[in-house]
Write a protein that holds these residues in place. Structure first.
Motif, PDB file in Angstrom:
ATOM      1  N   VAL A 345      50.131  -4.307   8.828  1.00 43.03           N
ATOM      2  CA  VAL A 345      50.117  -4.490  10.276  1.00 43.03           C
ATOM      3  C   VAL A 345      50.245  -5.970  10.631  1.00 43.03           C
ATOM      4  O   VAL A 345      50.933  -6.339  11.597  1.00 43.03           O
ATOM      5  CB  VAL A 345      48.835  -3.885  10.888  1.00 43.03           C
ATOM      6  N   SER A 346      49.618  -6.830   9.843  1.00 42.89           N
ATOM      7  CA  SER A 346      49.718  -8.275  10.087  1.00 42.89           C
ATOM      8  C   SER A 346      51.157  -8.758   9.937  1.00 42.89           C
ATOM      9  O   SER A 346      51.645  -9.558  10.750  1.00 42.89           O
ATOM     10  CB  SER A 346      48.805  -9.038   9.118  1.00 42.89           C
ATOM     11  N   ILE A 347      51.850  -8.265   8.906  1.00 42.08           N
ATOM     12  CA  ILE A 347      53.250  -8.644   8.717  1.00 42.08           C
ATOM     13  C   ILE A 347      54.087  -8.192   9.914  1.00 42.08           C
ATOM     14  O   ILE A 347      54.924  -8.939  10.430  1.00 42.08           O
ATOM     15  CB  ILE A 347      53.799  -8.050   7.411  1.00 42.08           C
ATOM     16  N   ALA A 348      53.844  -6.949  10.365  1.00 39.19           N
ATOM     17  CA  ALA A 348      54.592  -6.435  11.514  1.00 39.19           C
ATOM     18  C   ALA A 348      54.328  -7.283  12.758  1.00 39.19           C
ATOM     19  O   ALA A 348      55.259  -7.628  13.501  1.00 39.19           O
ATOM     20  CB  ALA A 348      54.219  -4.979  11.765  1.00 39.19           C
ATOM     21  N   ALA A 349      53.062  -7.616  12.986  1.00 41.00           N
ATOM     22  CA  ALA A 349      52.720  -8.416  14.170  1.00 41.00           C
ATOM     23  C   ALA A 349      53.363  -9.795  14.107  1.00 41.00           C
ATOM     24  O   ALA A 349      53.937 -10.283  15.096  1.00 41.00           O
ATOM     25  CB  ALA A 349      51.196  -8.534  14.281  1.00 41.00           C
ATOM     26  N   ILE A 350      53.295 -10.432  12.941  1.00 41.46           N
ATOM     27  CA  ILE A 350      53.894 -11.762  12.778  1.00 41.46           C
ATOM     28  C   ILE A 350      55.406 -11.687  12.972  1.00 41.46           C
ATOM     29  O   ILE A 350      56.019 -12.573  13.587  1.00 41.46           O
ATOM     30  CB  ILE A 350      53.533 -12.347  11.399  1.00 41.46           C
ATOM     31  N   LYS A 351      55.999 -10.606  12.471  1.00 40.12           N
ATOM     32  CA  LYS A 351      57.449 -10.453  12.611  1.00 40.12           C
ATOM     33  C   LYS A 351      57.871 -10.462  14.074  1.00 40.12           C
ATOM     34  O   LYS A 351      58.815 -11.162  14.473  1.00 40.12           O
ATOM     35  CB  LYS A 351      57.888  -9.160  11.921  1.00 40.12           C
ATOM     36  N   TRP A 352      57.188  -9.670  14.888  1.00 44.15           N
ATOM     37  CA  TRP A 352      57.571  -9.582  16.292  1.00 44.15           C
ATOM     38  C   TRP A 352      57.213 -10.851  17.070  1.00 44.15           C
ATOM     39  O   TRP A 352      57.940 -11.247  17.984  1.00 44.15           O
ATOM     40  CB  TRP A 352      56.921  -8.359  16.932  1.00 44.15           C
TER      41      TRP A 352
END
Length: 750
Positions: A345-352
């Motif tokens: 989830v952290s990777i997804a949040a950072i991506k966006w």
């Protein structure tokens, strides 16, 4: 027979094929190969062999000693500052992790110059003393986390400090370079992801080191391989999944592709347009500013897994202090699942937040947009590095959708090595096998090119295949193992077509898979869906949970010794305890294989059955527990085959192994004194048509399998045969004794 699958398709008539047979018989290839092997295969004496093996054991203990010093650093801090609080201790450890990264880089540079000085081209006996020094330097570099430097300007600096000749504004997207002093890359050239510029091979009992020279404004494509003593003249190009043979040279301005590589006339128009553009100059001030931002971005990427580990570790310590051991053990699996979920989830949040949604674009590598894209790509790569168990499960497509990919229903995605999610579309019921490289960016003259990549419905992309950026696979197509999509627009638009090799050849007919009801292949029932999800939940979490328990055991022992006050004992015992604990992972691999599989036998199983999921579970234990904790450390030593023998492989004496790409262990047979080079794949199964087909692979004595090559099942390599790097041995093929083969698919080497 000296004929290959490629030969049959290249010479389709009886007359043409007969002429080709006469031609290759006239070369007397096998007699020359036999003579060459006899003259160039001196074996070291037993005293040297065992001495080098002993020195490798000492080196391995030393490596575990360094790891243990970092692992017990909290106790060392506590020893010198007894009043330190836990929050401050966590801060010290986090800072220590960040400082460890440049320290490892510095140590690898120092060790390289002290141990071997400059690499020198030549042939050296395997298991000899020069080989030991080569192995020791290479192992130190392998253990240094240089993958985090790929795609940054700092990798060129590191390679220069290690002895490589790297020109100005060179883009290096691959860390696969080891013979630093023998590699020269001139100004404005670019090396794509997973390009193989290692400069060495092990063959016929010899370690062979050779120069690799890449001129100005050259391009090396994704997963391309340059053999020893090869050369690329200025403005030349070696395209994706291409192999430049040992001693070969690409003339000025020419574009080559294929395995083995040959001149290529048909190239993407975007590629040619950017090739003509001149690199844009970058001011010193802008370069300094961007490098500073990139350095800070690297720190952020390194911090993420460490910061998430702090609450995870503190929670386990809290439970252990206040509750029983049983409750602590029961809490490990849900806490592991929570950590992995938080990481994703952290990777997804950072991506966006950092990148948003990326559109087809040309990105200057000297720009903030490039750094933002680098952050996202590196974090996604971290998911494969730290949690490979997540891949090839039902949980992967939802996460990839969360970070921008368009993935249809019932699509299967295994260990994709590179993926640009915003530009990827996979239609329903398609299948991407292991180690596929999807849409790798092109970097030409300082510009990174991204285009949309589309895979149609019910298509299959085989192991180690490459889909170039902007590529399209139509509905019902098959891209074979170690293959690339066709470059011709007319061929690329064909539906229900099968393509094999590099460059790809059209297969008018391929072997049909055994038939199973669709509920076991494409349309599973809800019961099968939930049963698979249940098994895969534990496939994902148990390796991480066992890792946690092993470190918990290590810290408990270390704390006991530390509290006793015997600080010297604490320091010298810790490396040995850590080594024993890491070796114990072998027992977990053997236990789960015996429990869940028993013995592998030739068979065919549909995707939606428990055998396939149990097999993936066993692979997950190996790939996420045994390999990172033990096996990677012993590759290139006589102890590398140990784990595979215990798992059921038949591996002979003095076999050189620099790969872990073996799955159905009982089906593998490797003879004495053979060499399995860097990340070659001994592939005992295929997953075409959602059916897992398994059978034996037999490799004889004194055989060589080159780097990045794939040997499929139902094959036999007779004694003294050689398969060059980036080559494919097709299922059902037999290589005669004393012959050399190369290419994808392989053909007799002339």
């Amino acid at each position: 027979s000296k004929l290959s699958v490629r030969d049959v398709y290249t010479y389709p008539t009886v007359k043409e094929l007969a002429g080709y047979v006469d031609k290759i018989n006239a070369t007397k290839q096998s007699q020359e190969a036999s003579k060459s092997k006899t003259e160039q295969n001196p074996k070291v004496n037993l005293l040297t062999y065992y001495t080098v093996a002993f020195l490798q054991i000492i080196s391995i203990v030393f490596f575990y000693g360094i790891a243990s010093m970092f692992a017990i650093s909290p106790f060392i801090v506590k020893h010198y500052d007894a009043d330190v609080t836990y929050p401050l201790l966590a801060l010290y450890c986090t800072m220590g992790m960040l400082l460890a990264y440049p320290l490892f880089l510095l140590l690898s540079i120092v060790f390289k110059w002290v141990i071997i000085g400059r690499f020198k081209e030549g042939a050296y006996p395997l298991w000899g003393f020069y080989y030991f020094r080569f192995w020791l330097v290479k192992k130190i570099v392998d253990l240094t986390p240089i993958p985090f430097l790929t795609g940054t300007p700092f990798l060129s600096v590191y390679f220069r400090l290690m002895g490589a000749t790297i020109g100005k504004d060179v883009y290096i997207g691959s860390d696969r370079l080891r013979l630093f002093d023998l590699v020269s890359i001139d100004d404005h050239s670019s090396i794509s992801k997973e390009a193989h510029v290692m400069g060495y091979s092990v063959e016929n009992g010899m370690l062979r080191l050779g120069r690799i020279t890449i001129g100005k404004s050259c391009f090396v494509g994704a997963r391309a391989l340059l053999g020893e003593n090869s050369k690329m003249e200025d403005q030349s190009a070696l395209l994706e999944l291409s192999m430049l043979r040992t001693g070969a040279s690409i003339p000025f301005g020419e574009i080559w592709r294929g395995s083995p590589a040959r001149p290529c006339s048909q190239v993407d128009s975007i590629w040619l347009t950017l090739k003509k553009d001149q690199p844009q100059p970058v001011s010193l001030l802008k370069r300094i500013g961007l490098n500073t931002v990139h350095a800070l971005a690297m720190l952020g990427v390194l911090l993420l897994p460490t910061l998430l580990l702090v609450p995870y570790s503190m929670t386990i310590l809290y439970i252990e202090a206040d509750y029983s051991l049983g409750i602590t053990l029961l809490s490990i699996i849900p806490l592991s699942a929570l950590y992995i979920f938080a990481f994703c989830v952290s990777i997804a949040a950072i991506k966006w937040i950092v990148l948003g949604r990326l559109k087809p674009v040309n990105i200057p590598i000297h720009s903030l947009l490039y750094i933002r894209k680098w952050i996202v790509d590196t974090l996604i790569s971290c998911s494969l590095l730290f949690f490979k168990s997540l891949y090839a499960t039902l949980f992967l497509p939802p996460w990839l959708r969360l970070i921008g990919a368009k993935i249809g229903k019932r699509a299967e995605i295994s260990t994709v090595n590179y993926i640009s999610t915003d530009l990827l579309r996979i239609d329903q019921e398609s299948f991407l096998a292991d180690s596929v490289n999807v849409g790798p960016p092109l970097v030409i003259n300082g510009t990174m090119i991204f285009r949309r990549t589309h895979i149609g419905s019910r298509s299959f992309v085989g192991n180690s295949a490459v889909l170039p950026t902007g590529g399209r696979v139509e509905d019902g197509c098959l891209i074979g193992v170690l293959s690339i999509t066709p470059s011709s627009p007319e061929q690329a638009q064909m539906k229900d077509a099968s393509w094999l090799g590099s460059p790809p050849i059209f297969l008018p007919k391929r072997q049909e898979s055994p038939k199973f009801p669709e509920k076991y292949t494409f349309k599973p029932t809800k019961g099968l869906f939930f049963l698979r999800g249940f098994i895969e939940f534990f496939k994902i979490t148990i390796p991480f949970a066992i890792s946690t328990l092993l470190f918990f055991l290590f810290y408990s022992y270390s704390y006991h010794v530390f509290e006793s006050g015997n600080y010297n004992r604490f320091l010298y015992e810790s490396p040995l305890v850590l080594l024993l604990i890491c070796m114990s992972t072998i027992l977990f691999g053997v236990f789960f294989k015996k429990l869940l599989i028993g013995k592998y036998k030739p068979d065919a199983k549909p995707l939606w059955c428990t055998f396939v999921w149990r097999n993936e579970f066993v692979n997950s234990i190996s790939e996420n527990l045994v390999y990172p904790f033990f096996e990677y450390m012993v590759l290139g030593t006589p102890f590398a085959p140990l784990y595979f023998r215990l798992m059921g492989c038949k591996i002979g004496k003095r076999v050189y192994m620099e790969t872990t790409e073996i799955t159905e262990f009982d089906l593998v047979n490797v003879g004495d004194d053979s060499s399995l080079n860097y990340i070659c794949t001994i592939q005992t199964h295929l997953f075409e048509d959602r059916v897992m087909k398994m059978s034996h692979v037999n490799i004889g004595r004194d055989c060589n399998v080159g780097s990045l090559s794939v040997v499929l099942y139902d094959t036999r390599m007779h004694n003294n045969t050689s398969l060059s790097g980036l080559s494919l041995l097709m299922k059902g093929e037999t290589l005669p004794e004393n012959t050399n083969w190369q290419g994808s698919p392989c053909q007799l080497q002339k």
